[in-house]
Design a protein around this motif. Structure first.
Motif, PDB file in Angstrom:
ATOM      1  N   PHE A   1     -13.999 -73.742  23.976  1.00 53.79           N
ATOM      2  CA  PHE A   1     -13.994 -74.135  22.930  1.00 53.79           C
ATOM      3  C   PHE A   1     -14.594 -75.466  22.710  1.00 53.79           C
ATOM      4  N   GLY A   2     -15.422 -75.834  21.380  1.00 53.61           N
ATOM      5  CA  GLY A   2     -15.802 -77.084  21.175  1.00 53.61           C
ATOM      6  C   GLY A   2     -14.868 -77.908  20.345  1.00 53.61           C
ATOM      7  N   VAL A   3     -15.569 -78.890  19.786  1.00 57.61           N
ATOM      8  CA  VAL A   3     -14.868 -79.670  18.920  1.00 57.61           C
ATOM      9  C   VAL A   3     -14.259 -79.217  17.779  1.00 57.61           C
ATOM     10  N   GLY A   4     -14.813 -78.156  17.311  1.00 51.34           N
ATOM     11  CA  GLY A   4     -14.471 -77.399  15.999  1.00 51.34           C
ATOM     12  C   GLY A   4     -13.347 -76.408  16.265  1.00 51.34           C
ATOM     13  N   ARG A   5     -12.758 -76.352  17.697  1.00 55.46           N
ATOM     14  CA  ARG A   5     -11.635 -75.279  17.765  1.00 55.46           C
ATOM     15  C   ARG A   5     -10.635 -75.389  17.060  1.00 55.46           C
ATOM     16  N   PRO A   6      -9.968 -74.429  16.588  1.00 60.77           N
ATOM     17  CA  PRO A   6      -8.696 -74.733  15.688  1.00 60.77           C
ATOM     18  C   PRO A   6      -7.504 -75.164  16.791  1.00 60.77           C
ATOM     19  N   LEU A   7      -6.816 -76.171  16.286  1.00 63.41           N
ATOM     20  CA  LEU A   7      -5.534 -76.521  17.064  1.00 63.41           C
ATOM     21  C   LEU A   7      -4.258 -75.677  16.624  1.00 63.41           C
ATOM     22  N   THR A   8      -3.972 -74.734  17.492  1.00 64.62           N
ATOM     23  CA  THR A   8      -2.865 -73.766  16.891  1.00 64.62           C
ATOM     24  C   THR A   8      -1.454 -73.588  17.865  1.00 64.62           C
ATOM     25  N   GLU A   9      -1.739 -74.212  19.102  1.00 65.43           N
ATOM     26  CA  GLU A   9      -0.693 -74.242  20.096  1.00 65.43           C
ATOM     27  C   GLU A   9      -0.056 -75.754  20.392  1.00 65.43           C
ATOM     28  N   PRO A  10       0.982 -75.766  20.748  1.00 66.72           N
ATOM     29  CA  PRO A  10       1.427 -77.281  20.931  1.00 66.72           C
ATOM     30  C   PRO A  10       0.723 -78.094  22.048  1.00 66.72           C
ATOM     31  N   ARG A  11      -0.007 -77.231  23.072  1.00 63.61           N
ATOM     32  CA  ARG A  11      -0.587 -77.982  24.012  1.00 63.61           C
ATOM     33  C   ARG A  11      -1.985 -78.315  23.544  1.00 63.61           C
ATOM     34  N   HIS A  12      -2.371 -77.568  22.430  1.00 66.29           N
ATOM     35  CA  HIS A  12      -3.830 -78.284  21.859  1.00 66.29           C
ATOM     36  C   HIS A  12      -3.576 -79.467  21.163  1.00 66.29           C
ATOM     37  N   TRP A  13      -2.411 -79.714  20.725  1.00 61.81           N
ATOM     38  CA  TRP A  13      -2.116 -80.862  19.857  1.00 61.81           C
ATOM     39  C   TRP A  13      -1.750 -81.863  20.896  1.00 61.81           C
ATOM     40  N   ARG A  14      -1.097 -81.714  22.029  1.00 65.19           N
ATOM     41  CA  ARG A  14      -0.752 -82.662  22.937  1.00 65.19           C
ATOM     42  C   ARG A  14      -2.119 -83.292  23.466  1.00 65.19           C
ATOM     43  N   ARG A  15      -3.048 -82.587  23.733  1.00 68.11           N
ATOM     44  CA  ARG A  15      -4.442 -82.886  24.217  1.00 68.11           C
ATOM     45  C   ARG A  15      -5.070 -83.711  23.477  1.00 68.11           C
ATOM     46  N   ASN A  16      -4.970 -83.500  22.123  1.00 66.62           N
ATOM     47  CA  ASN A  16      -5.656 -84.464  21.135  1.00 66.62           C
ATOM     48  C   ASN A  16      -4.786 -85.739  20.683  1.00 66.62           C
ATOM     49  N   VAL A  17      -3.854 -86.028  21.219  1.00 64.43           N
ATOM     50  CA  VAL A  17      -3.090 -87.326  20.652  1.00 64.43           C
ATOM     51  C   VAL A  17      -4.025 -88.603  20.855  1.00 64.43           C
ATOM     52  N   GLY A  18      -4.264 -89.221  19.722  1.00 69.66           N
ATOM     53  CA  GLY A  18      -5.157 -90.394  19.805  1.00 69.66           C
ATOM     54  C   GLY A  18      -6.376 -90.215  18.775  1.00 69.66           C
ATOM     55  N   ARG A  19      -6.769 -88.817  18.716  1.00 71.25           N
ATOM     56  CA  ARG A  19      -7.686 -88.143  17.825  1.00 71.25           C
ATOM     57  C   ARG A  19      -7.562 -88.181  16.237  1.00 71.25           C
ATOM     58  N   LEU A  20      -8.361 -88.288  15.560  1.00 70.80           N
ATOM     59  CA  LEU A  20      -8.352 -87.952  14.284  1.00 70.80           C
ATOM     60  C   LEU A  20      -8.378 -86.543  13.937  1.00 70.80           C
ATOM     61  N   VAL A  21      -7.415 -85.910  13.146  1.00 71.55           N
ATOM     62  CA  VAL A  21      -7.370 -84.799  12.816  1.00 71.55           C
ATOM     63  C   VAL A  21      -7.272 -84.391  11.470  1.00 71.55           C
ATOM     64  N   LYS A  22      -7.661 -83.036  11.038  1.00 71.05           N
ATOM     65  CA  LYS A  22      -7.233 -82.485   9.968  1.00 71.05           C
ATOM     66  C   LYS A  22      -6.154 -81.367   9.993  1.00 71.05           C
ATOM     67  N   VAL A  23      -5.170 -81.560   9.102  1.00 68.84           N
ATOM     68  CA  VAL A  23      -4.118 -80.587   9.331  1.00 68.84           C
ATOM     69  C   VAL A  23      -3.752 -79.996   8.120  1.00 68.84           C
ATOM     70  N   ASN A  24      -4.092 -78.511   8.359  1.00 68.47           N
ATOM     71  CA  ASN A  24      -3.766 -77.368   7.085  1.00 68.47           C
ATOM     72  C   ASN A  24      -2.257 -77.193   7.009  1.00 68.47           C
ATOM     73  N   LEU A  25      -1.568 -77.583   6.257  1.00 66.01           N
ATOM     74  CA  LEU A  25      -0.203 -77.448   5.928  1.00 66.01           C
ATOM     75  C   LEU A  25       0.086 -75.998   4.914  1.00 66.01           C
ATOM     76  N   ILE A  26       1.261 -75.287   5.411  1.00 70.96           N
ATOM     77  CA  ILE A  26       1.534 -74.177   4.754  1.00 70.96           C
ATOM     78  C   ILE A  26       2.222 -74.721   3.281  1.00 70.96           C
ATOM     79  N   GLY A  27       1.479 -74.224   2.230  1.00 71.98           N
ATOM     80  CA  GLY A  27       2.087 -74.462   0.804  1.00 71.98           C
ATOM     81  C   GLY A  27       2.371 -76.042   0.283  1.00 71.98           C
ATOM     82  N   GLU A  28       1.417 -76.607   0.940  1.00 73.17           N
ATOM     83  CA  GLU A  28       1.293 -78.301   0.873  1.00 73.17           C
ATOM     84  C   GLU A  28       0.068 -78.571   0.834  1.00 73.17           C
ATOM     85  N   GLU A  29      -0.393 -80.071   0.060  1.00 75.32           N
ATOM     86  CA  GLU A  29      -1.677 -80.403   0.296  1.00 75.32           C
ATOM     87  C   GLU A  29      -1.967 -80.765   1.927  1.00 75.32           C
ATOM     88  N   ASN A  30      -3.266 -80.472   2.224  1.00 76.78           N
ATOM     89  CA  ASN A  30      -3.845 -80.648   3.671  1.00 76.78           C
ATOM     90  C   ASN A  30      -3.744 -82.249   3.800  1.00 76.78           C
TER      91      ASN A  30
END
Length: 189
Positions: free
Chosen positions: A91-120
Motif C-alpha cells: 500500500f502507498g500513502v493513500g491506503r485506508p487505515l482500517t485495522e488498529p495496527r494501521h493506526w498504531r503505525r501512523n501515530v504522529g502523522r496527520l490523518v483524516k478520520v471518516n466517522l460513522i454518522g458524524e462529521e469527519n
C-alpha cells in the motif's frame, strides 16, 4: 474485492489462506488477495505490508516475496490449472487505515478520520490502541493562517469507519537533534 464474482471471491479467500504462511515467512503481513478472471486467464493481486516494529516494504523485499509467492502458486494443490498473472504490491500513502495496527503505525502523522454518522475530522494522530484512537483535530482558520489544534479527541473504533494518512508538508517545530549546538561562552585566556 467489491467487483469480484462469488467464484473469484471464494478463490481469493482460498488463496489468502494458502499464501499467508509464505508471506509470513518473509516477516510481512498479507493484507489482501484479489482475483480477477477472464475466460482463459486470471490475475492474482496480492498486497503485503510490513509487520509492526519493522521497516517498510522495500523493492528487494517485494521481489523476494514475489518469487516465493510465484513458487507457491506453481505448487498449489488446489489450483484448477488456469494460467495466472501474479501482481505483488504494498500500500502507498493513500491506503485506508482500517485495522488498529494501521493506526498504531501512523501515530504522529496527520490523518483524516471518516466517522460513522458524524462529521469527519482531520488532525494529528497522537495515540492508537486496540480499542480506538486519539486525534488532536485541526480547527478551521482563515485562509493563509497557521492551523490551530483543538483539544485531543478520543474515538473508539466503533465510531470510526476508516481513515487515511494526510500528506504533511509542515516542518517540525522542534530543533533538529543532529544540529550541533554552539557554545557562546568566551574562553579565558
Amino acid at each position: 474485492m467489491s467487483g469480484q464474482s462469488a467464484d473469484t471471491q471464494q478463490e481469493a479467500e482460498r488463496l489468502r489462506n494458502y499464501l499467508e504462511p509464505t508471506v509470513a515467512s518473509h516477516d510481512l503481513h498479507l493484507e489482501e488477495v484479489e482475483v480477477r478472471a477472464t475466460a482463459d486467464q486470471r490475475t492474482v493481486h496480492v498486497v503485503v505490508d510490513r509487520r509492526e516494529g519493522t521497516e517498510g516494504v522495500d523493492l528487494d523485499s517485494l521481489a523476494e516475496v514475489s518469487r516465493s509467492l510465484s513458487e507457491a502458486m506453481d505448487a498449489d494443490p488446489g489450483d484448477r490449472g488456469a494460467a495466472y498473472d501474479l501482481e505483488v504490491s504494498s500500500f502507498g500513502v493513500g491506503r485506508p487505515l482500517t485495522e488498529p495496527r494501521h493506526w498504531r503505525r501512523n501515530v504522529g502523522r496527520l490523518v483524516k478520520v471518516n466517522l460513522i454518522g458524524e462529521e469527519n475530522i482531520a488532525g494529528r494522530l497522537v495515540e492508537a490502541t486496540e480499542d480506538g484512537i486519539v486525534v488532536v483535530p485541526d480547527l478551521p482558520v482563515k485562509k493563509g493562517m497557521k492551523p490551530k489544534q483543538g483539544a485531543p479527541l478520543a474515538l473508539g473504533f466503533d465510531r470510526v469507519r476508516r481513515g487515511t494518512v494526510d500528506v504533511d508538508f509542515t516542518r517540525p517545530e522542534e530543533p533538529d537533534a543532529h544540529t550541533p549546538q554552539i557554545d557562546h561562552e568566551e574562553e579565558e585566556a
